[in-house]
Design a protein around this motif. Structure first.
Motif, PDB file in Angstrom:
ATOM      1  N   GLY A  97     -58.614 -20.307-113.028  1.00 27.42           N
ATOM      2  CA  GLY A  97     -58.035 -19.146-112.828  1.00 27.42           C
ATOM      3  C   GLY A  97     -56.906 -19.010-111.541  1.00 27.42           C
ATOM      4  O   GLY A  97     -56.520 -19.943-111.229  1.00 27.42           O
ATOM      5  N   CYS A  98     -56.823 -17.694-111.049  1.00 25.23           N
ATOM      6  CA  CYS A  98     -55.904 -17.414-110.093  1.00 25.23           C
ATOM      7  C   CYS A  98     -55.948 -18.451-109.006  1.00 25.23           C
ATOM      8  O   CYS A  98     -57.145 -18.669-108.470  1.00 25.23           O
ATOM      9  N   PRO A  99     -55.292 -19.378-108.414  1.00 25.81           N
ATOM     10  CA  PRO A  99     -55.247 -20.167-107.325  1.00 25.81           C
ATOM     11  C   PRO A  99     -55.997 -19.547-106.041  1.00 25.81           C
ATOM     12  O   PRO A  99     -56.287 -20.540-105.300  1.00 25.81           O
ATOM     13  N   HIS A 100     -55.604 -18.299-105.974  1.00 25.43           N
ATOM     14  CA  HIS A 100     -55.939 -17.771-104.779  1.00 25.43           C
ATOM     15  C   HIS A 100     -57.351 -17.151-104.734  1.00 25.43           C
ATOM     16  O   HIS A 100     -57.896 -17.493-103.847  1.00 25.43           O
ATOM     17  N   CYS A 101     -57.438 -16.315-105.614  1.00 26.95           N
ATOM     18  CA  CYS A 101     -58.820 -15.471-105.776  1.00 26.95           C
ATOM     19  C   CYS A 101     -59.794 -15.995-106.823  1.00 26.95           C
ATOM     20  O   CYS A 101     -60.777 -15.428-106.922  1.00 26.95           O
ATOM     21  N   ALA A 102     -59.485 -16.956-107.586  1.00 31.64           N
ATOM     22  CA  ALA A 102     -60.305 -17.775-108.778  1.00 31.64           C
ATOM     23  C   ALA A 102     -60.739 -16.641-109.921  1.00 31.64           C
ATOM     24  O   ALA A 102     -61.291 -16.939-110.552  1.00 31.64           O
ATOM     25  N   ALA A 130     -51.340 -16.741-111.288  1.00 32.42           N
ATOM     26  CA  ALA A 130     -51.869 -15.959-110.081  1.00 32.42           C
ATOM     27  C   ALA A 130     -52.143 -14.668-110.723  1.00 32.42           C
ATOM     28  O   ALA A 130     -51.368 -14.272-111.622  1.00 32.42           O
ATOM     29  N   CYS A 131     -53.251 -13.962-110.201  1.00 30.91           N
ATOM     30  CA  CYS A 131     -53.561 -12.963-110.874  1.00 30.91           C
ATOM     31  C   CYS A 131     -52.603 -11.488-110.506  1.00 30.91           C
ATOM     32  O   CYS A 131     -52.093 -11.805-109.175  1.00 30.91           O
ATOM     33  N   GLY A 132     -52.771 -10.633-111.221  1.00 26.52           N
ATOM     34  CA  GLY A 132     -51.688  -9.263-110.918  1.00 26.52           C
ATOM     35  C   GLY A 132     -52.108  -8.599-109.421  1.00 26.52           C
ATOM     36  O   GLY A 132     -51.141  -8.592-108.720  1.00 26.52           O
ATOM     37  N   ARG A 133     -53.169  -8.883-109.082  1.00 29.39           N
ATOM     38  CA  ARG A 133     -53.749  -8.174-107.766  1.00 29.39           C
ATOM     39  C   ARG A 133     -53.271  -9.064-106.686  1.00 29.39           C
ATOM     40  O   ARG A 133     -52.637  -8.412-105.625  1.00 29.39           O
ATOM     41  N   CYS A 134     -53.408 -10.425-106.728  1.00 28.47           N
ATOM     42  CA  CYS A 134     -52.888 -11.455-105.872  1.00 28.47           C
ATOM     43  C   CYS A 134     -51.313 -11.214-105.730  1.00 28.47           C
ATOM     44  O   CYS A 134     -50.697 -11.659-104.591  1.00 28.47           O
ATOM     45  N   LEU A 135     -50.583 -11.133-106.820  1.00 26.43           N
ATOM     46  CA  LEU A 135     -49.121 -11.098-106.730  1.00 26.43           C
ATOM     47  C   LEU A 135     -48.679  -9.599-106.150  1.00 26.43           C
ATOM     48  O   LEU A 135     -47.783  -9.866-105.193  1.00 26.43           O
TER      49      LEU A 135
HETATM   50 ZN   LIG Z   1     -55.898 -13.711-107.645  1.00 24.32          ZN
END
Ligand SMILES: [Zn+2]
Ligand SMILES: [Zn+2]
Length: 236
Positions: A51-56, A64-69
């Motif tokens: 999943g998202c490289p920041h929050c998994a 990257a997921c929408g929230r982290c973007l």
């Molecule tokens: Zn994320």
């Protein structure tokens, strides 16, 4: 006489150890030798998909997921081997509230596997406020961090970062209130200039608490903060 006493002492010690060491799978109860879960139950655990490289958070193609973007977090990456779903939720609960401390080493081994060869300067547990520590008797994150330090052969810093404000449990709050709830909750007693830190907790839900801790660590010089949790809650 002395010899007999010594022998009976050893037998008592062996019996005591046998009683302490688990021999049955915690989930299905079958004979699992000296592991907490039998191989079948272990392979059935809900692994978190890439999943998202920041929050998994699981995402298409590990984007990257929408929230982290929209709101880039203060932490850089997250290791989370499992989804917070049955039966991992039960195991975490048994660890946190049921005194199944043997789970700390077992979780740490799985975390170490998922972290692999990544290198860090230091491991820190997400600090628990002293009031909560007194209620619960132990900091579940600190035990995990200690065990993970042994597996990865890394230094564990248990008390440079502290939680100096008790906050209402995050679970009781709507998502938007969570970041405000933990704002300013942590303090550091030293600098972490240029250090690559691994911040350990049991479960990641919205990430608001670890994000605030990562913000504090970076304001004290940390070059990067990576989160390591046993499980990650999935957004619905
Ligand atoms: Zn994320
Ligand atoms: Zn089993």
């Amino acid at each position: 006489m002395l010899q007999r006493l010594r022998e009976s002492g050893q037998t008592a010690l062996k019996q005591c150890l046998a009683a302490c060491l688990p021999h049955n799978c915690l989930l299905c109860g079958c004979d699992s030798d000296d592991s907490l879960l039998c191989p079948d139950c272990k392979s059935d655990l809900p692994r978190l998909p890439p999943g998202c490289p920041h929050c998994a958070e699981p995402t298409e193609g590990s984007m990257a997921c929408g929230r982290c973007l929209a709101h880039p977090p203060h932490f850089d990456a997250t290791f989370a081997p499992f989804a917070y779903a049955y039966p991992v939720d039960r195991l975490v609960h048994a660890y946190k509230y049921g005194g199944e401390l043997a789970l700390a080493a077992w979780f740490a081994a799985l975390l170490a596997e998922s972290i692999g060869p990544a290198r860090f300067d230091c491991i820190l547990p997400l600090p628990l406020h002293p009031l909560r520590l007194r209620e619960r008797g132990f900091n579940q994150a600190a035990e995990l961090a200690r065990q993970l330090g042994k597996k990865l052969q890394l230094r564990v810093d248990l008390d440079s970062c502290r939680r100096h404000r008790a906050t209402p449990p995050q679970a009781a709050l709507p998502h938007k209130a969570r970041a405000a709830n933990v704002r300013g909750a942590f303090e550091c007693r030293r600098r972490f200039d240029g250090a690559h830190l691994l911040l350990v907790d049991d479960v990641l839900t919205t990430g608001a608490t670890v994000n605030e801790c990562a913000r504090t660590l970076k304001s004290h010089g940390a070059a990067s903060v990576t989160i390591a949790v046993v499980a990650r809650a999935l957004r619905v």
